[in-house]
Design an enzyme around this catalytic site. Structure first.
Site, PDB file in Angstrom:
ATOM      1  N   GLY A 140      -5.505  -6.066  11.751  1.00 48.68           N
ATOM      2  CA  GLY A 140      -4.217  -5.445  11.425  1.00 48.68           C
ATOM      3  C   GLY A 140      -4.450  -4.117  10.740  1.00 48.68           C
ATOM      4  CB  VAL A 141      -5.435  -0.856  11.660  1.00 48.30           C
ATOM      5  CG1 VAL A 141      -6.837  -1.283  11.270  1.00 48.30           C
ATOM      6  CG2 VAL A 141      -5.239  -0.966  13.167  1.00 48.30           C
ATOM      7  N   GLY A 142      -2.166  -1.651   9.987  1.00 53.21           N
ATOM      8  CA  GLY A 142      -0.875  -1.059   9.634  1.00 53.21           C
ATOM      9  C   GLY A 142      -1.024  -0.294   8.328  1.00 53.21           C
ATOM     10  CG  HIS A 143       2.466   0.562   5.976  1.00 52.68           C
ATOM     11  ND1 HIS A 143       3.269  -0.194   6.796  1.00 52.68           N
ATOM     12  CD2 HIS A 143       3.053   1.769   5.886  1.00 52.68           C
ATOM     13  CE1 HIS A 143       4.300   0.526   7.184  1.00 52.68           C
ATOM     14  NE2 HIS A 143       4.193   1.729   6.654  1.00 52.68           N
ATOM     15  CE  LYS A 165       6.782 -12.253  -0.970  1.00 54.39           C
ATOM     16  NZ  LYS A 165       5.600 -11.478  -1.361  1.00 54.39           N
TER      17      LYS A 165
HETATM   18  P1  NAI Z   1       2.171  -3.618   8.391  1.00 56.00           P
HETATM   19  O1  NAI Z   1       3.315  -4.279   9.071  1.00 56.00           O
HETATM   20  O2  NAI Z   1       2.236  -2.178   8.075  1.00 56.00           O
HETATM   21  O3  NAI Z   1       0.841  -3.816   9.281  1.00 56.00           O
HETATM   22  C1  NAI Z   1       0.500  -5.010   9.905  1.00 56.00           C
HETATM   23  C2  NAI Z   1      -0.336  -4.655  11.128  1.00 56.00           C
HETATM   24  O4  NAI Z   1      -0.848  -5.861  11.667  1.00 56.00           O
HETATM   25  C3  NAI Z   1       0.445  -3.965  12.239  1.00 56.00           C
HETATM   26  O5  NAI Z   1      -0.297  -2.876  12.731  1.00 56.00           O
HETATM   27  C4  NAI Z   1       0.603  -5.059  13.304  1.00 56.00           C
HETATM   28  O6  NAI Z   1       0.655  -4.531  14.610  1.00 56.00           O
HETATM   29  C5  NAI Z   1      -0.652  -5.864  13.079  1.00 56.00           C
HETATM   30  N1  NAI Z   1      -0.604  -7.260  13.478  1.00 56.00           N
HETATM   31  C6  NAI Z   1       0.413  -8.141  13.352  1.00 56.00           C
HETATM   32  N2  NAI Z   1       0.036  -9.356  13.785  1.00 56.00           N
HETATM   33  C7  NAI Z   1      -1.245  -9.241  14.193  1.00 56.00           C
HETATM   34  C8  NAI Z   1      -2.193 -10.142  14.711  1.00 56.00           C
HETATM   35  N3  NAI Z   1      -1.894 -11.419  14.938  1.00 56.00           N
HETATM   36  N4  NAI Z   1      -3.438  -9.670  15.013  1.00 56.00           N
HETATM   37  C9  NAI Z   1      -3.751  -8.395  14.803  1.00 56.00           C
HETATM   38  N5  NAI Z   1      -2.883  -7.476  14.292  1.00 56.00           N
HETATM   39  C10 NAI Z   1      -1.669  -7.904  13.985  1.00 56.00           C
HETATM   40  O7  NAI Z   1       1.863  -4.502   7.099  1.00 56.00           O
HETATM   41  P2  NAI Z   1       1.112  -4.045   5.778  1.00 56.00           P
HETATM   42  O8  NAI Z   1       2.062  -3.488   4.813  1.00 56.00           O
HETATM   43  O9  NAI Z   1      -0.086  -3.253   6.160  1.00 56.00           O
HETATM   44  O10 NAI Z   1       0.647  -5.459   5.183  1.00 56.00           O
HETATM   45  C11 NAI Z   1      -0.400  -6.186   5.797  1.00 56.00           C
HETATM   46  C12 NAI Z   1      -0.499  -7.553   5.149  1.00 56.00           C
HETATM   47  O11 NAI Z   1      -0.791  -7.423   3.771  1.00 56.00           O
HETATM   48  C13 NAI Z   1       0.801  -8.372   5.241  1.00 56.00           C
HETATM   49  O12 NAI Z   1       0.438  -9.730   5.393  1.00 56.00           O
HETATM   50  C14 NAI Z   1       1.424  -8.168   3.866  1.00 56.00           C
HETATM   51  O13 NAI Z   1       2.241  -9.267   3.484  1.00 56.00           O
HETATM   52  C15 NAI Z   1       0.194  -8.090   2.979  1.00 56.00           C
HETATM   53  N6  NAI Z   1       0.397  -7.324   1.760  1.00 56.00           N
HETATM   54  C16 NAI Z   1       0.787  -6.010   1.835  1.00 56.00           C
HETATM   55  C17 NAI Z   1       0.941  -5.275   0.677  1.00 56.00           C
HETATM   56  C18 NAI Z   1       1.310  -3.825   0.731  1.00 56.00           C
HETATM   57  O14 NAI Z   1       1.159  -3.125  -0.286  1.00 56.00           O
HETATM   58  N7  NAI Z   1       1.781  -3.320   1.859  1.00 56.00           N
HETATM   59  C19 NAI Z   1       0.736  -5.866  -0.646  1.00 56.00           C
HETATM   60  C20 NAI Z   1       0.260  -7.232  -0.610  1.00 56.00           C
HETATM   61  C21 NAI Z   1       0.129  -7.932   0.557  1.00 56.00           C
END
Ligand code: NAI
Length: 350
Positions: free
Chosen positions: A179-182, A86
């Site tokens: 968390g409904v991001g990616h 990392k």
């Molecule tokens: P992202 O940044 O696209 O989405 C995160 C979402 O969570 C955003 O919509 C944000 O507004 C929301 N958020 C942040 N803090 C919050 C809280 N306290 N309460 C509610 N919502 C909150 O991130 P992504 O890519 O979707 O990843 C999500 C998690 O999964 C992260 O922890 C990441 O490290 C982990 N992860 C992601 C992978 C991937 O392929 N993208 C692979 C493995 C782990």
């Protein structure tokens, strides 16, 4: 003990230590970074590049070493030929452009001669990795976002955990996606398509409303995540969702998500087990993205990739069966599997 006497292993409690830690300063761009290679027994250390604020360099070193250990476990459990690594770029006010920062970082990755394969993580993008890849010999995620496959793997893990522990089939479940991001949005859509009832929480209220509408679900306020009854809590946002304050009262039957470091501290998995809450180790459930990275590099077609990601479900069922018959928790059973592949005991830090 003064600072000079401190062994580098004192900076974080990483059982077994970290194989290599590189502290970088690119004077031209003002970039500071830390790269941790936790273990390269199974192959080059694969893991993302974070670009977020840390209170100090020591805090960044402690965090990156912990996260690198998680990658060792993730890649070993996913049965892909990579070790764990990392890196973090420390945000600093300066005049360098984003591209200059990424190039500066890439030059340090290049010096490792391919031992570290960086990927996307918090604060970095596919475009950033493409820039790093212009300088470094080998990067991942420089063209494709792994999130949809991460979501598919989490879905498989939820289905397997709910079925193996008698909670029910997907269509019987209420799943709270935090968390409904990616990843979380893709997971919520897949859950809804399979008949599950979806509850959505996001600090971005507009995003939560949109995804709730798309899935026929309901919005839960972000500060009510740990008090809202559901069958499965799926953390897909921040780390340390299960902590000392809520571990005794979380009103769910399983915790299965995408976020890294779902537990604020390792020992909490025992509290969950004692309360009858199934905890699937995050490094098992969120491995869909790294499996896809390997698939792209190995030239697999879509079908082969999807099958490999869906195998996460079988892995979860095996882990829960092993845990039930051995007295280990699912976390301990997963660590045991990874340790057997690596040939030495590997655990997440306390
Ligand atoms: P992202 O940044 O696209 O989405 C995160 C979402 O969570 C955003 O919509 C944000 O507004 C929301 N958020 C942040 N803090 C919050 C809280 N306290 N309460 C509610 N919502 C909150 O991130 P992504 O890519 O979707 O990843 C999500 C998690 O999964 C992260 O922890 C990441 O490290 C982990 N992860 C992601 C992978 C991937 O392929 N993208 C692979 C493995 C782990």
């Amino acid at each position: 003990m003064n600072g000079a006497d401190r062994d580098v292993d004192d900076l974080a409690s990483i059982p077994g230590g970290t194989e290599q830690i590189v502290i970088c300063r690119d004077r031209a761009s003002g970039t500071r970074a830390v790269i941790a290679l936790d273990d390269t027994t199974l192959g080059p250390a694969l893991g993302g590049v974070r670009w977020v604020a840390y209170p100090s360099e020591a805090a960044a070193i402690a965090e990156v070493r912990r996260l690198a250990r998680g990658m060792t476990l993730k890649n070993a459990c996913a049965d892909i030929p990579y070790g764990g690594g990392k890196s973090v770029i420390l945000r600093e006010a300066g005049s360098a452009t984003r591209e200059q920062v990424m190039r500066g970082f890439g030059r340090f990755v290049a010096r490792l001669g391919g031992a570290y394969v960086p990927g996307v993580d918090m604060g970095t993008s596919v475009e950033d990795l493409a820039v790093i890849g212009e300088v470094a010999p080998d990067v991942s995620c420089d063209h494709v976002d792994p999130s949809p496959y991460t979501a598919l793997g989490v879905l498989a893990a939820i289905e397997a955990a709910a079925s193996a522990s008698g909670i029910g089939n997907l269509e019987d479940l209420r799943v709270l996606v935090q968390g409904v991001g990616h990843v979380g949005e893709s997971l919520a859509l897949r859950l809804a398509a399979r008949g599950a009832r979806v509850l959505v929480a996001d600090v971005d209220a507009g995003r939560a409303e949109r995804v709730a509408k798309e899935t026929g679900g309901v919005v839960v306020p972000p500060d009510a995540v740990s008090s809202t009854p559901c069958d499965v809590l799926a953390p897909c946002a921040a780390a340390r969702v299960v902590d000392e304050r809520n571990v005794g009262s979380l009103p769910c039957r399983a915790v299965v998500g995408a976020a890294n470091d779902i537990l604020a501290r390792r020992g909490l998995h025992r509290h969950l087990v004692e309360r009858g809450v199934v905890y699937v180790p995050d490094f098992v459930s969120n491995a869909g993205g790294v499996i896809q990275i390997h698939a792209i590099r190995a030239g697999w077609d879509e079908q082969t990739t999807e099958r490999a990601v869906l195998r996460i479900g079988e892995r979860v069922a095996d882990l829960l069966a092993k845990a039930a018959s051995s007295g280990l928790t699912p976390l301990e059973a997963a660590e045991e599997d990874a340790s057997a592949r690596i040939g030495r005991k590997v655990e997440i830090p306390s």
